[in-house]
Design an enzyme around this catalytic site. Structure first.
Site, mmCIF file in Angstrom:
data_model
loop_
_atom_site.group_PDB
_atom_site.id
_atom_site.type_symbol
_atom_site.label_atom_id
_atom_site.label_comp_id
_atom_site.label_asym_id
_atom_site.label_seq_id
_atom_site.Cartn_x
_atom_site.Cartn_y
_atom_site.Cartn_z
ATOM 1 N N GLU B 87 0.813 -1.223 0.000
ATOM 2 C CA GLU B 87 0.000 0.000 0.000
ATOM 3 C C GLU B 87 0.843 1.268 0.000
ATOM 4 O O GLU B 87 0.521 2.237 -0.685
ATOM 5 C CB GLU B 87 -0.915 0.031 1.231
ATOM 6 C CG GLU B 87 -2.041 -0.981 1.218
ATOM 7 C CD GLU B 87 -1.570 -2.396 1.462
ATOM 8 O OE1 GLU B 87 -0.452 -2.563 1.997
ATOM 9 O OE2 GLU B 87 -2.315 -3.310 1.106
ATOM 10 N N HIS B 157 -11.669 -5.863 8.425
ATOM 11 C CA HIS B 157 -12.431 -5.676 7.196
ATOM 12 C C HIS B 157 -13.645 -4.801 7.446
ATOM 13 O O HIS B 157 -14.603 -4.841 6.706
ATOM 14 C CB HIS B 157 -12.882 -7.033 6.620
ATOM 15 C CG HIS B 157 -11.751 -7.910 6.193
ATOM 16 N ND1 HIS B 157 -11.025 -8.661 7.073
ATOM 17 C CD2 HIS B 157 -11.199 -8.131 4.981
ATOM 18 C CE1 HIS B 157 -10.073 -9.307 6.421
ATOM 19 N NE2 HIS B 157 -10.151 -9.008 5.155
#
Lengths: 393, 352
Positions: B87, B157
Site C-alpha cells: 500500500e 475488514h
C-alpha cells in the site's frame, strides 16, 4: 519417491517372513525411535550459505507422528470448511490444507521455547504448537473457550505457553514483530530463535526489508520463512514479483529454498536454520508449498488456477500421501493401521467440533475487556439509554 | 506506461461545476447497485481523460468488489493494472504519477489496509502543493477504499478510518451514501484539483440499488444535502449510516418528532453553513457514525456547531457512534450505532 537406506530390512527375501509374524511383534516397529535416514526427494537450493545435507535423520516414531499430526490438521481444515458453509463460522476463514508439512516439519526441528509468528492462515500452526482441536474450533466459532477467548476468530489464534505469537490480519505486519521477538531472545540469552512466517504476497511489503536489514545489522536469531504457495490471493507470483526467488530476496542475508510439501525436508531446513540463526543471524527459508483451498472461504480457488493444477499437486506432491508411502515402504505401519488411524482422527475431530458447538459465547461485557490493562472507565448504554450504564473498571 | 516518462508535467484540466448544474436527483436512469455505479464512473473518467489510470491490488480482473470490471479490457493493461501487495508503494507511486500531471485513481483493497500508506498521504500528498509553493501538486490523485461494517468483517475488514484523514489539511475526504451519489461524487473527486480520499461503504456495494443516470455528471464537493426536512432535531451522518438514521427518523416521526437529516457527503472540507442553518432552525443536533466515538469526526462537527450555534441549542449535541473498542468480531451487533440507539438518543435530546 524417497529412497531409504535401511540395511537389511529392504531385502525382499525376508519380507514374506516379516508379514507372517504375529502383529504383536510388528507393533514394536511402529513406535521405534531408533534412527532411520531418509533422503529428500528434492535437493535444497541455497543462497550465500551451504545447503544442508539431503539425508534427514528421523525415526519411525517421528514419521508416524508426522502422519498423525498432518492427518489431524487436514481433517480440522475440512471440518472448518463445512462449519463455515453451515454459517457456524463467520467472518473470514483461511485454510491451510496442502501446507501441513510445513507446520509439522518445523515443530520437529524446534522446541516450544522457539517462537513462531505467522499470518492469518494459522489454524494448523496453532495445532502444531500443541493447541487443542476443541480450542481451535471454539475460537473459530467465536466461543468463550476458544484460544483467544472468542475475541480473535480464525485469523487470531495465539498460544502463549508454546511461544506461538499468533495469527495476524494485516499482511506482512508480523515480520518486524518477529524480528523484535528475536531481539528479545538474543538479549535474554535464551538460545532460542523466532520463525516469522509470511506468504509470497507479503514478500513485497516494504516492512519485510526494513526488518531484514535490522535483523542482519544486529545479528538477530530471526528466521524468515516465506510460505510460497504461489498465489497471493489470486495473483500468481510471476505477476507480482520481479524476482520470485524469495529465498534470494534477502540479498546480503543467506537463504534456502525447500520443498515445503516434504515434512522431512522442512524439518531438515528448520534445524539448519536454527543452528545458523543462533550463530550468524537471520536467514530466509522459502518453502515451496501449495494450498488446495482458495485464499479464503470466499474464494473458490479456481478462477486463477486450473482444477488440473490443483488435482495434479494433490496427486504428486500431497504431504500426507508422501508420508503414507514412506510408512508403508518401511513397514512402519500397514494400510489398514493407517486407515484406522485416520478414522480415529476423524472421530477426534468430530468430537471436538461437537464439544465446541456446545460452548457458550463470551459475555457481552467482554466487548470492553482487555483493551488496556485496566480498561479505563468506558461507558456503555443499552438500547434504552435509561437502562444500565455500565462503567467498566 | 513507458510513454509517460518522456513527458513534462501536464496541466490537468478541471471542468468546473457551474452553479446552474442540473439537479441530478430528479433524473431517472438505469437501476444500478453501488459497485456498478462506481464502475460506470470509472469508465467515464478513463474515457474522458486519456491520462488517467486505475491501479491497485487485483483491479485487473475487476477487483474484489467488482468496481473495476471491464476497465482493463476496455482501456488496456497500460492504464488499468495490478500492483503487488504494498500500500505504501502504491500510494507513493500514485502521488508521483499525479505530480507529473496525470490522474491516478488508486484502489486500496480495504480501508483497514490504508495505514501503511498513511505516511504517504499525510506527509507527501497533503503537503505537496504547500511546501513547493504551488510549483508542484498531486491534485490528480484519488484514493478509493471500501470502508465500514459488513456484518462479519471483524477487526480488519470493517474499519471506518475517516477521522484520521479529516485531521489532515491538504486532502479532501468524501463519502457517498448511495449509487447515484457515488457516481457523481467520484467523478467530482477524480476531477478535483486536490488529492482526495474516497471511502465507499462496502455494505452498500450490492445492497443499495438506485436509478443512476447514464451520462457524465458531477455532484459538487463540500456541499451537504438535506435529504429529509424536519423541525425538531437535525441529524448529520454519511455513508451507510444514513440508511440506519433514516429508519430512526421514520420511527421518531411516529412519536411525533420531526427530524431533519443531512448527508454531509464531503467530510473535509465540510459544509458548515448547511448544518449551521439547520441547527439554528431545529435547535438540536445528533451525529452518528460507525467509527469509535472518541475522536471521531462527530466531535469536530459538535465543536464547530457549538461555536456557531451556542445560543440556539436547546440540548447538548448527541453523538451515537461506535464504541471505543477495536471493531469486534462476535460483538459487532453491540458495537454498532443501531437504529434503536439513535432513536433513543433522538428522544432524550428532544425531551432534554
Amino acid at each position: 519417491m524417497a529412497l531409504s537406506r535401511l540395511s537389511s530390512r529392504s531385502n525382499t527375501f525376508l519380507k514374506p517372513a516379516i508379514t507372517a509374524l504375529p502383529s504383536s511383534i510388528r507393533r514394536h516397529v511402529s513406535t521405534d525411535s531408533s534412527p532411520i535416514t531418509i533422503e529428500t526427494a528434492v535437493p535444497f537450493t541455497s543462497h550465500l550459505c551451504e545447503s544442508p545435507s539431503r539425508s534427514v535423520e528421523t525415526s519411525s516414531e517421528e514419521i508416524l507422528a508426522f502422519f498423525r499430526d498432518m492427518a489431524r490438521m487436514r481433517r480440522m481444515e475440512i471440518a472448518a470448511d463445512s462449519l463455515y458453509k453451515a454459517k457456524l463460522i463467520r467472518g473470514f476463514c483461511h485454510l491451510y490444507d496442502g501446507q501441513e508439512a510445513l507446520a509439522v516439519g518445523m515443530e520437529a526441528a524446534i522446541t516450544k521455547k522457539d517462537a513462531i509468528i505467522t499470518s492469518y492462515r494459522d489454524h494448523c500452526t496453532f495445532i502444531g504448537r500443541g493447541g487443542k482441536l476443541v480450542d481451535a474450533f471454539s475460537e473459530l466459532m467465536g466461543r468463550k473457550t476458544g484460544c483467544s477467548h472468542g475475541k480473535g476468530g480464525s485469523m487470531h489464534f495465539y498460544k502463549k505457553d508454546a511461544s506461538f505469537y499468533g495469527g495476524h490480519g494485516i499482511v506482512g505486519a508480523q515480520i518486524p514483530l518477529g524480528c523484535g521477538l528475536a531481539f528479545a531472545q538474543k538479549y535474554n540469552k535464551d538460545e532460542a530463535v523466532t520463525f516469522a512466517l509470511y506468504g509470497d504476497g507479503a514478500a513485497n511489503q516494504g516492512q519485510l526489508f526494513e526488518a531484514l536489514n535490522i535483523s542482519a545489522l544486529w545479528d538477530l536469531p530471526a528466521i524468515l520463512v516465506c510460505e510460497n504457495n504461489h498465489y497471493g490471493m489470486g495473483t500468481a507470483t510471476w505477476r507480482s514479483a520481479k524476482s520470485p526467488a524469495y529465498f534470494k530476496r534477502g540479498d546480503y542475508v543467506p537463504g534456502l529454498k525447500v520443498d515445503g510439501m516434504d515434512a522431512l525436508a522442512v524439518k531438515q531446513a528448520c534445524k539448519f536454520a536454527k543452528e545458523h540463526a543462533l550463530k550468524n543471524g537471520p536467514i530466509i527459508l522459502e518453502m515451496d508449498t501449495y494450498r488446495y483451498h482458495g485464499h479464503s472461504m470466499s474464494d473458490p480457488g479456481s478462477t486463477y488456477r486450473t482444477r488440473d493444477e490443483i488435482s495434479g499437486v494433490r496427486q504428486v506432491r500431497d504431504p500426507i500421501e508422501r508420508v503414507r508411502k514412506l510408512l508403508l515402504s518401511h513397514d512402519i505401519a500397514t494400510e489398514k493401521e493407517l486407515k484406522d488411524m485416520e478414522k480415529e482422527i476423524r472421530k477426534e475431530v468430530d468430537d471436538a467440533v461437537a464439544q465446541a458447538k456446545e460452548s457458550p459465547v463470551p459475555d457481552a461485557s467482554e466487548l470492553f475487556t482487555n483493551m488496556y490493562v485496566k480498561d479505563c472507565g468506558v461507558e456503555s448504554f443499552g438500547a434504552d439509554r435509561k437502562e444500565l450504564k455500565v462503567t467498566l473498571p | 506506461m513507458a510513454a509517460l516518462l518522456g513527458r513534462s508535467c501536464r496541466k490537468l484540466s478541471f471542468p468546473s461545476l457551474s452553479h446552474g448544474a442540473r439537479r441530478v436527483s430528479t433524473e431517472t436512469g438505469k437501476s444500478l447497485n453501488l459497485y456498478s455505479a462506481i464502475n460506470q464512473a470509472l469508465h467515464i473518467a478513463l474515457d474522458t481523460d486519456p491520462w488517467s489510470y486505475v491501479f491497485g491490488e487485483d483491479v485487473g480482473f475487476g477487483g474484489v468488489f467488482r468496481c473495476t470490471t471491464g476497465l482493463a479490457e476496455r482501456f488496456g493493461k497500460n492504464r488499468v493494472f495490478n500492483t503487488p501487495l504494498c500500500e505504501q508503494g502504491i500510494v507513493g507511486f500514485g502521488i508521483g504519477l499525479a505530480a507529473m500531471g496525470n490522474r491516478a485513481i488508486v484502489e486500496i483493497q480495504f480501508a483497514d489496509y490504508i495505514y501503511p500508506a498513511f505516511d504517504q498521504i499525510v506527509n507527501e500528498a497533503a503537503k505537496f502543493r504547500y511546501r513547493s509553493g504551488n510549483q508542484f501538486n498531486c491534485g490528480g490523485l484519488t484514493i478509493r477504499a471500501p470502508y465500514g461494517a459488513v456484518g462479519h468483517g471483524g477487526h480488519y475488514h470493517s474499519q471506518s478510518p475517516e477521522a484520521f484523514f479529516c485531521h489532515v489539511p491538504g486532502i479532501k475526504v468524501v463519502i457517498p451514501r448511495s449509487p447515484r451519489e457515488a457516481k457523481g461524487l467520484l467523478l467530482s473527486c477524480i476531477r478535483d484539483p486536490n488529492p482526495v480520499v474516497f471511502f465507499e461503504p462496502k455494505w452498500l456495494y450490492r445492497q443499495a440499488v438506485e436509478e443512476v443516470p447514464e451520462h457524465d455528471y458531477m455532484i459538487p464537493l463540500s456541499e451537504a444535502e438535506v435529504i429529509r426536512e424536519g423541525n425538531d432535531i437535525t441529524l448529520v451522518g454519511w455513508g451507510a449510516q444514513l440508511t440506519i438514521m433514516e429508519q430512526a427518523c421514520l420511527d421518531a416521526e411516529k412519536e411525533g418528532i420531526s427530524c431533519e437529516l443531512i448527508d454531509l457527503k464531503t467530510l473535509l472540507p465540510w459544509d458548515k453553513e448547511t448544518v449551521e442553518a439547520s441547527v439554528k432552525k431545529t435547535g438540536r443536533l445528533l451525529i452518528s457514525h460507525e467509527a469509535p466515538v472518541t475522536g471521531g469526526f462527530g466531535a469536530e462537527i459538535s465543536a464547530t456547531i457549538l461555536e456557531r450555534c451556542f445560543l440556539k441549542l436547546e440540548a447538548p449535541v448527541s453523538r451515537v457512534c461506535g464504541l471505543d473498542t477495536p471493531f469486534p468480531l462476535v460483538f459487532e451487533p453491540f458495537y454498532m450505532p443501531t437504529k434503536n440507539k439513535i432513536l433513543d438518543a433522538i428522544k432524550s435530546t428532544v425531551n432534554y
